[in-house]
Design an enzyme around this catalytic site. Structure first.
Site, PDB file in Angstrom:
ATOM      1  N   ASP A   1      38.052 -30.461  33.022  1.00 37.75           N
ATOM      2  CA  ASP A   1      37.884 -31.099  31.708  1.00 37.75           C
ATOM      3  C   ASP A   1      38.848 -30.467  30.715  1.00 37.75           C
ATOM      4  O   ASP A   1      39.322 -29.347  30.916  1.00 37.75           O
ATOM      5  CB  ASP A   1      36.437 -30.996  31.204  1.00 37.75           C
ATOM      6  CG  ASP A   1      35.977 -29.569  30.940  1.00 37.75           C
ATOM      7  OD1 ASP A   1      36.325 -28.670  31.736  1.00 37.75           O
ATOM      8  OD2 ASP A   1      35.272 -29.335  29.938  1.00 37.75           O
TER       9      ASP A   1
ATOM     10  N   GLU B   1      33.479 -27.099  31.201  1.00 41.39           N
ATOM     11  CA  GLU B   1      33.773 -25.746  30.690  1.00 41.39           C
ATOM     12  C   GLU B   1      34.005 -25.766  29.195  1.00 41.39           C
ATOM     13  O   GLU B   1      33.563 -24.877  28.471  1.00 41.39           O
ATOM     14  CB  GLU B   1      34.997 -25.168  31.414  1.00 41.39           C
ATOM     15  CG  GLU B   1      35.156 -23.659  31.207  1.00 41.39           C
ATOM     16  CD  GLU B   1      35.916 -23.279  29.946  1.00 41.39           C
ATOM     17  OE1 GLU B   1      35.827 -22.108  29.537  1.00 41.39           O
ATOM     18  OE2 GLU B   1      36.605 -24.130  29.353  1.00 41.39           O
TER      19      GLU B   1
END
Ligand code: BES
Ligand code: ZN
Length: 457
Positions: A87, A151
């Protein structure tokens, strides 16, 4: 053929595949991109299969999926667990990019794209290092991959996944490339990360936006009030004034501080890179200490009222801010969140209402240089870069690191290859081609050294 020969031969493809991943806008913070986030997970799974894992799956969670893959060549051999994230942060403000964030390009030997360094570029190096070892029959031990998609928003679901899958994730070392080195002349290994507490504050004044002439001076302006509350959180010496904030902060001994000061740091270069005349931080500490061993507090965003073109005379009903604190050992993220909430509740004047909503948090981490993993990483850097890496403490956070230490009882090895000037989270994020390829090489050496050292050779 050695893994290094294979890497040279496949250089172009290694880059093209990363470009395909960078083209997927997997922004975890914004639900509009959910399909893209899923697509990125699928893409990584496919590349892992091609690289030669025995098993690769996209594991659904309450949020974004986690890609898990493994190659077990012999249960008696050591196991390396790789953690990374696919991400990325939102690319805003878009107008400040010189080329579109999700259309990767090379300029001056650097890859420009959101996620080029953090963390698609760095994570993908692991898949390519693994492939190079598999395809040249040089994988010396078992490998597991856990690549997540949250994250950048706090890794909440990864925490659950790790706790529920301890056995599957059993390993001898965890390797993460999501940090920086001092410079390409001074490789380093990260041994400290800061923790985080992130909150959003909303200040409400009157029940509607008002004419600032008709009411200005007679009714409190929420933006003025919020600005003052924020300003009062810190003194001129850069100390955070929230009661209790420093209670659990571990002070380093003068010996430890002297050791830290030995790492090369060029203040002029630092200022030049940021185009600032001077630096500012907590009195009594160096720049490296201010980000490595001291906590900090920042407003990440502040809004309210009229921000469109031209001028509108308005006394707004609401003001908002997103605030983060970076934490050091032994500060506790939940405790700090409560202290910040309490600060706003106790200091907000009666003429406004204040609401504080906690977002995510994470614990700080300090990693030992004595582990086998650290020693193997040090040797791998030495072999690839010709220099012994320096242990450093960095200011960023990877919330899951402390959890790995606690739940899996392993010290993660933070073998990052980025540079501070890569502009992660900023417009024009980039990653050096040199770092991408050198990283792949270093990672393959790491597997070799770690396996040899584990068997006592
Ligand atoms: N790669 C960074 C963390 C980092 C950057 C560590 C530079 C050391 C040096 C990571 O992707 C990140 O940005 N983490 C977030 C975590 C947060 C959203 C919970 C951070 O630090 O803001
Ligand atoms: Zn990041």
């Amino acid at each position: 053929m050695t893994p290094q020969d294979y890497q040279l031969e496949n250089k172009e493809r290694f880059l093209e595949e990363l470009f395909d991943l960078l083209r997927i806008p997997s922004i975890s913070a914004d639900n509009k991109y959910k399909d893209d986030v899923n697509r990125a997970a699928g893409y990584i799974r496919e590349r892992l299969v091609e690289a030669g894992v025995d098993k690769a799956e996209v594991c659904e969670t309450q949020g974004h999926p986690i890609v898990y893959a493994e190659k077990i060549i012999d249960p008696e051999l050591p196991t390396v667990l790789v953690y990374g994230h696919y991400d990325v942060q939102p690319p805003d403000p878009l107008e400040l990019w010189d080329s579109p964030p999700f259309e990767p390009v090379i300029r001056d030997e650097r890859i420009y794209a959101r996620g080029a360094c953090d963390d698609k570029g760095q994570m993908y190096m692991h898949i390519k290092a693994f492939e190079s070892m598999i395809k040249t029959d040089a994988l010396p031990c078992n490998a597991k991959f856990m690549i997540e998609g949250e994250e950048e928003v706090g890794s909440d679901n990864l925490e659950i996944f790790v706790k529920e899958n301890k056995e599957m994730l059993a390993a001898d070392v965890i390797v993460i490339s999501d940090t920086s080195i001092i410079s390409n002349d001074h490789p380093s290994i990260t041994v400290g990360l800061r923790g985080l507490s992130y909150l959003e504050v909303e200040v409400t004044g009157p029940n509607r936006d008002l004419h600032s002439g008709v009411y200005g001076g007679a009714v409190a302006n929420p933006i003025n009030v919020l600005s003052k509350l924020i300003a009062d959180m810190q003194d001129d010496e850069g100390r955070i004034l929230i009661p209790g904030f420093y209670d659990d902060v571990v002070e380093l001994s003068s010996g430890e501080r002297e050791e830290m000061a030995k790492a090369p740091f060029d203040l002029d270069e630092f200022k030049r890179d940021l185009d600032i005349e001077d630096i500012k931080g907590e009195e009594g500490y160096s720049t490296k200490e201010r980000v490595g061993i001291r906590p900090s507090l920042d407003v990440n965003g502040i809004w309210g009222g009229y921000t469109g073109e031209g001028a509108k005379t308005v006394l707004p009903a609401k003001a908002h801010a997103k605030i983060s604190t970076r934490l050091v050992p032994n500060q506790d993220s939940d405790k700090i969140t409560e202290l910040v909430q309490k600060y706003f509740a106790e200091n907000a004047p009666d003429y406004v209402k204040v609401k504080v909503t906690p977002h995510h948090g994470g614990a700080p981490a300090v990693i030992s240089t004595r582990s086998l993993g650290y020693q193997a990483a040090s040797k791998a850097f030495e072999k690839a870069w010709g220099k012994v890496p320096i242990p450093t403490r960095e200011g960023g956070s990877i919330p899951i690191v402390a959890l790995f230490m606690e739940v899996l009882n392993l010290d993660p090895i933070l073998m990052g290859f980025g540079l501070d000037s890569d502009a992660i989270h900023s417009p024009n994020e980039s990653y050096g081609l040199f770092n991408y390829y050198k990283g792949i090489e270093t990672i393959s050496h790491f597997y070799q050294f770690f396996t040899e050292m584990s068997s006592g050779n």
